[in-house]
Scaffold this active site. Structure first.
Site: not given
Lengths: 72, 72, 72, 72, 72, 72
Positions: C2-3
């Protein structure tokens, strides 16, 4: 640890072209900045031509006009 | 008035998991910074595994390789 | 992988509070989605109160008004 | 050369409304800042109501509750 | 008409390196997708190492630890 | 509950101009989509001319060239 976000209009880019964008953008930050590829993210977003505007008009309209006659 | 954008690969996160992300991210800024939840936005973006690259390869390819043998 | 991008107004969040946001947001995607923390990025952006608007007014103006009297 | 990103929930905005957003946002930076429209981009992103949270809840849940009775 | 956003930690990238990123990212979308460079934007954002987290820790802390001993 | 992000080059926009952008962008989504201003965020990001590229060159270089003679 770069994060690169590439937004393009959805106009038929192939899976292989997207893989090339990911490879190329990763290589770029590795070569220019010496970044670690293992912590380099590239995220591609395809945007409908109805959702992208330039000069106040949608790309849908711009493409249509280009097809109907004039230069790009 | 925080705005939190969470990008994840599209790999089957459920509706309930997304609701948990929204709750959790909101609680985080409320607890750590004392922000007002009423003006806290959380936006989740799911990204195709063909559109997410890490170490120069798409997540699609990385997942495939992991399935075919080696460690992650 | 994830970002997570967290945008907040620049109003004195401390270094320790930012570290807590990073820890908390990472824990969230690890716990809810089983993500690998080693490939979880969190990026915090602080935005000047002159650059953040809500209800058509800058946060600078909203804070000023709150100080001068009214509720919220 | 502004870039304007407009995120809204996906709740039935029409093609014409999106074109109006693009026109209006472009006019805004032209009029206020004297920017060149030819290098002004507007990108609209529609976000599922399950993917947008406010006050720790999804917009899906907030809309449902509003329908079932209470105030907005 | 691509828009490319490159986020890196603020750790001394020079003006010339940034110009190389802009040239390289533009060339990439021109070569891979045949895009028009005149409508290709690249925006670089430098992020403080206190504001970038990976594996739940700030890059500031990770750099410090690397200096004090270990590999990476 | 729209979120609008406006990225412009840092070239002297005044506080009043930024307030106008915030007002104007908010009015736009209220008028076109009937959105609630109380849950409309506008975030302005100013980007150094060294950090913004168009046609493969930084805006710094483009501005310099324009000053030295040529068109645009």
């Amino acid at each position: 640890m770069p994060y690169i976000n590439i937004q393009i209009t959805r106009e038929g880019a192939s899976r292989e072209q997207k893989a090339q964008l990911i490879r190329g953008a990763t290589d770029l930050v590795v070569q220019v900045l010496g970044k670690n590829p293992a912590t380099t993210f590239v995220v591609i977003e395809e945007v409908d031509t109805d959702h992208w505007g330039i000069a106040g008009e949608t790309v849908t309209v711009l493409r249509e006009r280009a097809r109907q006659g004039g230069a790009q």
